[in-house]
Design a protein around this motif. Sequence first.
Motif, PDB file in Angstrom:
ATOM      1  N   VAL A   1       0.845  -1.203   0.000  1.00  0.00           N
ATOM      2  CA  VAL A   1       0.000   0.000   0.000  1.00  0.00           C
ATOM      3  C   VAL A   1       0.877   1.249   0.000  1.00  0.00           C
ATOM      4  N   GLU A   2       1.939   1.234   0.785  1.00  0.00           N
ATOM      5  CA  GLU A   2       2.864   2.381   0.802  1.00  0.00           C
ATOM      6  C   GLU A   2       3.488   2.569  -0.578  1.00  0.00           C
ATOM      7  N   GLU A   3       3.846   1.483  -1.229  1.00  0.00           N
ATOM      8  CA  GLU A   3       4.386   1.577  -2.586  1.00  0.00           C
ATOM      9  C   GLU A   3       3.345   2.153  -3.549  1.00  0.00           C
ATOM     10  N   HIS A   4       2.089   1.781  -3.375  1.00  0.00           N
ATOM     11  CA  HIS A   4       1.018   2.363  -4.196  1.00  0.00           C
ATOM     12  C   HIS A   4       0.956   3.871  -3.981  1.00  0.00           C
ATOM     13  N   HIS A   5       1.045   4.299  -2.715  1.00  0.00           N
ATOM     14  CA  HIS A   5       0.982   5.734  -2.413  1.00  0.00           C
ATOM     15  C   HIS A   5       2.201   6.492  -2.947  1.00  0.00           C
ATOM     16  N   GLN A   6       3.324   5.823  -3.058  1.00  0.00           N
ATOM     17  CA  GLN A   6       4.538   6.460  -3.571  1.00  0.00           C
ATOM     18  C   GLN A   6       4.557   6.539  -5.093  1.00  0.00           C
ATOM     19  N   GLY A   7       3.603   5.901  -5.744  1.00  0.00           N
ATOM     20  CA  GLY A   7       3.599   5.816  -7.196  1.00  0.00           C
ATOM     21  C   GLY A   7       3.653   7.159  -7.892  1.00  0.00           C
ATOM     22  N   GLU A   8       2.883   8.106  -7.418  1.00  0.00           N
ATOM     23  CA  GLU A   8       2.858   9.429  -8.047  1.00  0.00           C
ATOM     24  C   GLU A   8       4.223  10.110  -7.952  1.00  0.00           C
ATOM     25  N   ALA A   9       4.850  10.028  -6.794  1.00  0.00           N
ATOM     26  CA  ALA A   9       6.170  10.649  -6.611  1.00  0.00           C
ATOM     27  C   ALA A   9       7.229   9.930  -7.438  1.00  0.00           C
ATOM     28  N   ARG A  10       7.152   8.609  -7.497  1.00  0.00           N
ATOM     29  CA  ARG A  10       8.123   7.855  -8.292  1.00  0.00           C
ATOM     30  C   ARG A  10       7.969   8.175  -9.777  1.00  0.00           C
ATOM     31  N   MET A  11       6.726   8.338 -10.212  1.00  0.00           N
ATOM     32  CA  MET A  11       6.481   8.685 -11.611  1.00  0.00           C
ATOM     33  C   MET A  11       6.966  10.109 -11.892  1.00  0.00           C
ATOM     34  N   ALA A  12       6.821  11.027 -10.939  1.00  0.00           N
ATOM     35  CA  ALA A  12       7.299  12.399 -11.125  1.00  0.00           C
ATOM     36  C   ALA A  12       8.815  12.417 -11.321  1.00  0.00           C
ATOM     37  N   VAL A  13       9.542  11.607 -10.574  1.00  0.00           N
ATOM     38  CA  VAL A  13      10.996  11.521 -10.727  1.00  0.00           C
ATOM     39  C   VAL A  13      11.337  11.050 -12.136  1.00  0.00           C
ATOM     40  N   LEU A  14      10.623  10.051 -12.613  1.00  0.00           N
ATOM     41  CA  LEU A  14      10.889   9.514 -13.945  1.00  0.00           C
ATOM     42  C   LEU A  14      10.555  10.527 -15.036  1.00  0.00           C
ATOM     43  N   LYS A  15       9.441  11.227 -14.890  1.00  0.00           N
ATOM     44  CA  LYS A  15       9.065  12.247 -15.878  1.00  0.00           C
ATOM     45  C   LYS A  15      10.057  13.413 -15.870  1.00  0.00           C
ATOM     46  N   ASP A  16      10.520  13.804 -14.679  1.00  0.00           N
ATOM     47  CA  ASP A  16      11.531  14.863 -14.590  1.00  0.00           C
ATOM     48  C   ASP A  16      12.833  14.432 -15.260  1.00  0.00           C
ATOM     49  N   ALA A  17      13.205  13.165 -15.085  1.00  0.00           N
ATOM     50  CA  ALA A  17      14.428  12.657 -15.717  1.00  0.00           C
ATOM     51  C   ALA A  17      14.285  12.653 -17.236  1.00  0.00           C
ATOM     52  N   LEU A  18      13.094  12.319 -17.733  1.00  0.00           N
ATOM     53  CA  LEU A  18      12.861  12.360 -19.175  1.00  0.00           C
ATOM     54  C   LEU A  18      12.963  13.793 -19.692  1.00  0.00           C
ATOM     55  N   GLU A  19      12.383  14.735 -18.961  1.00  0.00           N
ATOM     56  CA  GLU A  19      12.451  16.139 -19.386  1.00  0.00           C
ATOM     57  C   GLU A  19      13.892  16.639 -19.369  1.00  0.00           C
ATOM     58  N   ALA A  20      14.667  16.239 -18.367  1.00  0.00           N
ATOM     59  CA  ALA A  20      16.078  16.635 -18.318  1.00  0.00           C
ATOM     60  C   ALA A  20      16.834  16.042 -19.507  1.00  0.00           C
ATOM     61  N   TYR A  21      16.504  14.828 -19.872  1.00  0.00           N
ATOM     62  CA  TYR A  21      17.132  14.192 -21.033  1.00  0.00           C
ATOM     63  C   TYR A  21      16.754  14.943 -22.303  1.00  0.00           C
ATOM     64  N   ARG A  22      15.479  15.270 -22.448  1.00  0.00           N
ATOM     65  CA  ARG A  22      15.020  16.006 -23.626  1.00  0.00           C
ATOM     66  C   ARG A  22      15.728  17.363 -23.712  1.00  0.00           C
ATOM     67  N   THR A  23      15.853  18.046 -22.604  1.00  0.00           N
ATOM     68  CA  THR A  23      16.443  19.380 -22.558  1.00  0.00           C
ATOM     69  C   THR A  23      17.964  19.351 -22.747  1.00  0.00           C
ATOM     70  N   ARG A  24      18.631  18.415 -22.099  1.00  0.00           N
ATOM     71  CA  ARG A  24      20.096  18.370 -22.114  1.00  0.00           C
ATOM     72  C   ARG A  24      20.662  17.525 -23.253  1.00  0.00           C
ATOM     73  N   GLY A  25      19.803  16.788 -23.931  1.00  0.00           N
ATOM     74  CA  GLY A  25      20.289  15.924 -25.000  1.00  0.00           C
ATOM     75  C   GLY A  25      21.028  14.725 -24.442  1.00  0.00           C
TER      76      GLY A  25
END
Length: 189
Positions: free
Chosen positions: A83-107
Amino acid sequence: MSQSLDIIHDEHRALAAMLSSLRSLAGAIAAGRLKPDFGLFADMLRYIEEVPEKLHHPKETDYLFARLRPRCPEAEPVIARLVEEHHQGEARMAVLKDALEAYRTRGEAGFEGFNSALLHYIDQEWKHMNTEEKQIFPLARQHLTAADWAEIDAAFLANDNPWQGAAGEYAALFTRIVNEAPAPVGLGG
C-alpha cells in the motif's frame, strides 16, 4: 480461482510488457542503435501513470488488500508495504518524468540520468508485482471466503478492462505506442 486475480495478473502482464519495451528502447539508445523519441517515451510514461498507477493500484488496495487484512493478519506487513508503494507511485512517476524532461532538454548528456531513473522504476515495479503474485495471491486464495471473492470480483469486473478506459482512450494510446515504437518493441520504423 477468482476472476479478480486473473484480471490483476493480466494487468501485471500488460504493465510488464510496457516496462520491458521501455527498457529495450533505452538499451537500444545506449547501444547507439536508436535515436531518442521523446514523444514516444512521454506516451509510454503517461500510459503507466494513468493505467497502473491510477486505476490498477487503487483496486488492489481498496478491494483485495482490504478483504485480506482481517482474514490474514500475518499478511499485514506485506500489505502495508505494498500500500505504501502504491501511495509512492505518483512521486516515483514524477521523478521519472523529470528525468525524461532533463534528457530532452540536455540531450545526450541527460541520457544516463534518465536511464538510471527508468531502470530503478522498472526494478521497483517488478519487485512490487512479484510480491503481490508470490505472496499475496496465495494468501488470498487460502484465506478469503466465497463472499469475499464475490465482492472483490464484482468490483474488478465492474471495470474489468481499464486498459481501454473511457471511450477507448487508453486503447488508442496503447495503439499509438505500438505503432510508433520501432521493432521489435512495436510496429514503427
